[in-house]
Design an enzyme around this catalytic site. Structure first.
Site, PDB file in Angstrom:
ATOM      1  CD  GLU A 119       0.504  -1.339   8.047  1.00  0.00           C
ATOM      2  OE1 GLU A 119       0.155  -0.556   8.964  1.00  0.00           O
ATOM      3  OE2 GLU A 119       0.949  -0.941   6.952  1.00  0.00           O
TER       4      GLU A 119
ATOM      5  CE  LYS B 147       3.147  -5.644   3.987  1.00  0.00           C
ATOM      6  NZ  LYS B 147       2.596  -4.627   4.895  1.00  0.00           N
TER       7      LYS B 147
ATOM      8  CD  GLU C 211       7.984  -0.073   7.506  1.00  0.00           C
ATOM      9  OE1 GLU C 211       7.059  -0.817   7.139  1.00  0.00           O
ATOM     10  OE2 GLU C 211       8.141   1.090   7.090  1.00  0.00           O
TER      11      GLU C 211
ATOM     12  CG  ASP D 209       0.379  -4.003   2.210  1.00  0.00           C
ATOM     13  OD1 ASP D 209       0.101  -4.662   3.231  1.00  0.00           O
ATOM     14  OD2 ASP D 209       1.161  -3.031   2.206  1.00  0.00           O
TER      15      ASP D 209
ATOM     16  CG  ASP E 250      -0.373   0.079   2.517  1.00  0.00           C
ATOM     17  OD1 ASP E 250       0.865  -0.059   2.619  1.00  0.00           O
ATOM     18  OD2 ASP E 250      -1.113   0.293   3.504  1.00  0.00           O
ATOM     19  CB  SER E 251       4.591   1.691  -0.195  1.00  0.00           C
ATOM     20  OG  SER E 251       4.753   0.507  -0.966  1.00  0.00           O
TER      21      SER E 251
HETATM   22  O1  KIV Z   1       3.536  -1.111   1.642  1.00  0.00           O
HETATM   23  C1  KIV Z   1       4.710  -1.533   1.609  1.00  0.00           C
HETATM   24  O2  KIV Z   1       5.447  -1.340   0.641  1.00  0.00           O
HETATM   25  C2  KIV Z   1       5.187  -2.274   2.764  1.00  0.00           C
HETATM   26  C3  KIV Z   1       6.644  -2.569   2.822  1.00  0.00           C
HETATM   27  C4  KIV Z   1       7.363  -1.377   3.317  1.00  0.00           C
HETATM   28  C5  KIV Z   1       6.936  -3.763   3.642  1.00  0.00           C
HETATM   29  O3  KIV Z   1       4.438  -2.568   3.634  1.00  0.00           O
END
Ligand code: KIV
Length: 292
Positions: free
Chosen positions: A129, A127, A196, A97, A58-59
């Site tokens: 959090e 993934k 992280e 994510d 989600d970056s």
């Molecule tokens: O969103 C992302 O790119 C991430 C990485 C920094 C692990 O969660």
């Protein structure tokens, strides 16, 4: 022979990476590699280079869509980019994510949204959090047959609660809590955990204590694998570069140079040249002039 030839040959013979590969690599002490991708050409290049896993992170919200943080990213954004990545990657394990508010409201919504990544997004795993507060959702998602990667330490979706993008687990109490969370995520069924921005010695200790692989970003060399945001690694994202990033290229300035060269070429009429031009046979041209 080109220096790329062995890479391309091995890409053709590589087997699909699975969550089992992750576990085997940890057992054999082989580092796991992961990078982010959000589009088809990047996914193709990362995959052909031989990466183990691609995270559609989600970056995306920050490095591609230009938001201040990851909070505005939606399920629709993530699925759109996941599908593009899935079309480009053949062997890497693909991890979608889960965006802010797609798994926090209820366990049912978490399972439904995780399922969308596999059913409509072409991903192999998801993934999410968080620590102890996510255990029920992780149990339910893995119970539905969907592999889950955890994410502890600096969890960007909690940026306001954390008081900014800052390292975590730096006090003994905070480190103990992080260790407990890692054990809980393992117990809940995660196949791997991203750590992280946590102290290197804490990440190493966690990596030794749990049997599932840890993937570090700003967490030192003691993790079982490493991940970076591809736009940081390529020097494509110019707004800021976290301390833990190693830049392997300077694509932002390279892009700017190429764009400036194009502008100059057009303005000075050096582009398009003869070789960029479509020809027409003389007889057709003469005929055109005659019938016009
Ligand atoms: O969103 C992302 O790119 C991430 C990485 C920094 C692990 O969660």
């Amino acid at each position: 022979m080109s220096t790329l030839a062995p890479i391309i040959t091995s890409a053709l013979t590589r087997k699909k990476v699975t969550t089992l590969t992750f576990r085997q690599k940890k057992e054999q002490g082989e580092p796991i590699t992961m990078l982010t991708a959000y589009d088809y050409p990047t996914a193709m290049a990362v995959d052909k280079a031989g990466i183990d896993a691609i995270l559609v992170g989600d970056s995306l919200g920050m490095v591609v869509l230009g938001y201040e943080n990851t909070l505005p990213v939606t399920m629709e954004d993530m699925l759109h980019h996941s599908r593009a990545v899935a079309r480009g990657a053949k062997t890497a394990l693909l991890i979608g994510d889960m965006p802010f508010m797609s798994y926090q409201i209820s366990v049912e919504e978490a399972v439904r949204n995780a399922g969308r990544f596999l059913q409509g997004g072409g991903m192999d795993a998801v993934k999410l959090e968080g620590g102890r507060e996510r255990v029920d959702a992780i149990r339910a998602i893995t119970g539905a047959g969907i592999p889950v990667m955890g994410h502890l330490g600096l969890t960007p979706q909690s940026v306001h609660q954390l008081g900014g993008f800052r390292a975590q687990g730096k006090t003994a109490i905070a480190a103990k809590r992080l260790m407990e969370d890692a054990l809980l995520l393992e117990e809940a069924g995660c196949f791997s955990i991203v750590l992280e921005s946590v102290p290197a010695r804490l990440a190493e200790l966690i990596s030794k204590k749990i049997s599932i692989p840890t993937i570090g970003i700003g967490a030192g060399a003691g993790c079982d694998g490493q991940v970076l945001v591809t736009h940081d690694l390529l020097g494509l994202f110019d707004r800021f570069t976290p301390k833990f990033v190693k830049k392997y290229a300077s694509f932002h300035s390279e892009m700017q140079r190429a764009f400036a060269d194009f502008i100059e070429d057009v303005e000075t009429k050096r582009f398009p040249a003869q070789e960029h031009t479509v020809e027409m046979k003389d007889d057709e041209w003469e005929e055109l002039l005659r019938i016009m």
